[in-house]
Design an enzyme around this catalytic site. Structure first.
Site, PDB file in Angstrom:
ATOM      1  N   ARG A 116     -68.348 -23.629 -38.366  1.00 22.61           N
ATOM      2  CA  ARG A 116     -69.109 -24.752 -38.943  1.00 22.61           C
ATOM      3  C   ARG A 116     -70.233 -24.141 -39.753  1.00 22.61           C
ATOM      4  O   ARG A 116     -71.111 -23.459 -39.209  1.00 22.61           O
ATOM      5  CB  ARG A 116     -69.661 -25.678 -37.856  1.00 22.61           C
ATOM      6  N   HIS A 143     -64.249 -32.017 -43.628  1.00 28.56           N
ATOM      7  CA  HIS A 143     -64.292 -32.073 -42.159  1.00 28.56           C
ATOM      8  C   HIS A 143     -62.881 -32.435 -41.661  1.00 28.56           C
ATOM      9  O   HIS A 143     -62.647 -33.501 -41.101  1.00 28.56           O
ATOM     10  CB  HIS A 143     -65.309 -33.120 -41.721  1.00 28.56           C
ATOM     11  N   GLN A 146     -61.996 -33.668 -38.068  1.00 24.34           N
ATOM     12  CA  GLN A 146     -62.359 -35.069 -37.840  1.00 24.34           C
ATOM     13  C   GLN A 146     -61.241 -35.987 -38.335  1.00 24.34           C
ATOM     14  O   GLN A 146     -60.845 -36.928 -37.655  1.00 24.34           O
ATOM     15  CB  GLN A 146     -63.670 -35.384 -38.571  1.00 24.34           C
ATOM     16  N   ASP A 237     -69.799 -43.394 -42.207  1.00 19.60           N
ATOM     17  CA  ASP A 237     -70.431 -42.155 -41.711  1.00 19.60           C
ATOM     18  C   ASP A 237     -71.920 -42.247 -42.049  1.00 19.60           C
ATOM     19  O   ASP A 237     -72.353 -43.146 -42.790  1.00 19.60           O
ATOM     20  CB  ASP A 237     -69.769 -40.943 -42.399  1.00 19.60           C
ATOM     21  N   CYS A 277     -67.334 -41.422 -37.417  1.00 21.57           N
ATOM     22  CA  CYS A 277     -67.108 -40.081 -36.866  1.00 21.57           C
ATOM     23  C   CYS A 277     -68.189 -39.675 -35.869  1.00 21.57           C
ATOM     24  O   CYS A 277     -67.984 -38.751 -35.090  1.00 21.57           O
ATOM     25  CB  CYS A 277     -67.005 -39.066 -37.985  1.00 21.57           C
ATOM     26  N   ARG A 305     -60.739 -36.221 -30.854  1.00 21.54           N
ATOM     27  CA  ARG A 305     -61.010 -34.887 -31.384  1.00 21.54           C
ATOM     28  C   ARG A 305     -60.330 -33.835 -30.492  1.00 21.54           C
ATOM     29  O   ARG A 305     -59.743 -32.873 -30.969  1.00 21.54           O
ATOM     30  CB  ARG A 305     -62.526 -34.619 -31.426  1.00 21.54           C
TER      31      ARG A 305
HETATM   32  N1   CP Z   1     -68.117 -35.912 -35.658  1.00 19.86           N
HETATM   33  C1   CP Z   1     -68.625 -34.685 -35.441  1.00 19.86           C
HETATM   34  O1   CP Z   1     -68.201 -33.688 -36.033  1.00 19.86           O
HETATM   35  O2   CP Z   1     -69.597 -34.650 -34.503  1.00 19.86           O
HETATM   36  P1   CP Z   1     -70.510 -33.377 -34.179  1.00 19.86           P
HETATM   37  O3   CP Z   1     -71.364 -33.091 -35.401  1.00 19.86           O
HETATM   38  O4   CP Z   1     -71.338 -33.811 -33.013  1.00 19.86           O
HETATM   39  O5   CP Z   1     -69.634 -32.222 -33.861  1.00 19.86           O
HETATM   40  N1  NVA Z   2     -71.242 -36.206 -42.904  1.00 18.25           N
HETATM   41  C1  NVA Z   2     -71.844 -35.750 -41.678  1.00 18.25           C
HETATM   42  C2  NVA Z   2     -70.801 -35.599 -40.618  1.00 18.25           C
HETATM   43  C3  NVA Z   2     -71.337 -35.193 -39.267  1.00 18.25           C
HETATM   44  C4  NVA Z   2     -70.234 -35.036 -38.268  1.00 18.25           C
HETATM   45  C5  NVA Z   2     -72.586 -34.447 -41.910  1.00 18.25           C
HETATM   46  O1  NVA Z   2     -72.063 -33.602 -42.643  1.00 18.25           O
HETATM   47  O2  NVA Z   2     -73.677 -34.281 -41.390  1.00 18.25           O
END
Ligand code: CP
Ligand code: NVA
Length: 326
Positions: A116, A143, A146, A237, A277, A305
């Protein structure tokens, strides 16, 4: 001498080269369908795969996470493996070690690497030099893990994916991109409603349209009501993603008409579900009554997930022994 993998696998996929999951485009539509079905099986039987028996998986988090971290850690453990969670600031990356060396060294220890990070280019760099599968656990652009859970949620609620309509309202961000790419590939009609200035990348829309299977596709509009019409699912989101904090005020003002609320849900099919999400900001991008209401599938979606990522790990890792390709 250790040779790097040739390139991110595509059409000319070589089974001896590590297979990555960086945007979701790496999967064929058939593989995507099979992966979702396998995830359903694994949901029924949590101990149904020992594909990671004796293996370790590195999970590198440069940004915060609740769901991704826990679902990967639990999933790897349930598959007989050992998760190693790493924060770059605790590794030699923080003191200048290159991503290339990091990838080459991790490949000597683990069966897969989840990352990440902000830049897709950093993820690509790790994948370019890794001899084991690299998984995108969120970048600013995509992502895809997700989106696998989102498709699994639609599949279990409606019994199919092909021909469903999914409407996403809000910011044209990483989550929207992955829904477009993987949704269209699975045969879902993905309708995206965003303000003009927050539209998804045109290139992603083009790619999604190009790899859509029958019934699947992407439409872009600035009108949430048009997108929501007759949809099977409404999705939103956060309005301020990680890294967008400096534009929080203007974003909230621009996105105000894009809230997923009860009146928008009325535009969808009577059996439509609400998706998010998470993390959520009730009262901002989603009304509290929708998030916690009867039509919310958000908590199943979060659980999914786990099951979707186990099916993904099985697909990527349980393969013939890997070796460097000269
Ligand atoms: N939806 C998602 O990726 O959640 P987190 O940022 O908590 O991992
Ligand atoms: N769009 C959001 C998703 C978090 C899971 C971000 O990138 O912060």
């Amino acid at each position: 001498m250790v040779a790097p993998v040739k390139e991110v696998p595509g059409e000319d996929y070589d089974p001896l080269v590590a297979r990555h999951f960086l945007t979701g485009e790496e999967l064929t539509s058939d593989e995507l369908g099979l992966l979702i079905e396998r995830a359903l099986e694994l949901k029924e039987d949590r101990r149904g795969s020992d594909a990671l028996d004796g293996h370790s998986v590195a999970l590198v988090f440069e940004r915060p996470s609740t769901r991704t971290r826990v679902s990967f850690e639990v999933g790897i453990t349930e598959m007989g493996g050992h998760p190693i969670v790493m924060r770059p600031d605790e590794t030699q990356l923080s003191r200048g070690e290159s991503l290339r060396d990091f990838a080459l060294v991790l490949s000597r220890f683990v069966a897969a690497v989840g990352v990440r990070t902000a830049a897709q280019s950093a993820l690509d760099e790790v994948a370019m030099h890794s001899h084991v599968p690299v998984i995108n656990m969120l970048t600013d652009e995509h992502h895809p893990c997700q989106a696998l859970a989102d498709l699994l949620t639609l599949r279990e609620r409606f019994g199919r994916l092909a021909g469903l309509k999914l409407a996403y309202v809000g910011d044209g961000n990483n989550v929207a991109h992955s829904l477009m790419l993987l949704g269209a590939k699975a045969g879902v009609e993905v309708a995206i409603a965003t303000p003009e200035e927050l539209r998804p990348e045109a290139m992603v829309a083009e790619l999604a349209g190009g790899s859509a299977s029958d019934g699947g596709g992407v439409t872009l509009t600035s009108d949430p009501s048009t997108a929501a019409a007759d949809a099977h699912a409404l999705y939103t989101d956060v309005w301020v993603s990680m890294g967008d904090e400096e534009q929080a005020g203007p974003r909230r003002a621009t996105l105000e008409p894009y809230r997923l609320d009860a009146s928008l849900l009325e535009r969808a099919r009577p059996d439509a579900i609400a998706l998010h999400c998470l993390p959520a900001h009730p009262g901002e991008e989603i009304a509290e009554e929708v998030l916690y209401g009867d039509r919310s599938a958000v908590w199943d979606q979060a659980e999914n997930r786990l099951h979707a990522q186990k099916a993904l790990l099985e697909l990527l890792v349980a393969r013939p022994p890997l070796r460097p390709v000269a």
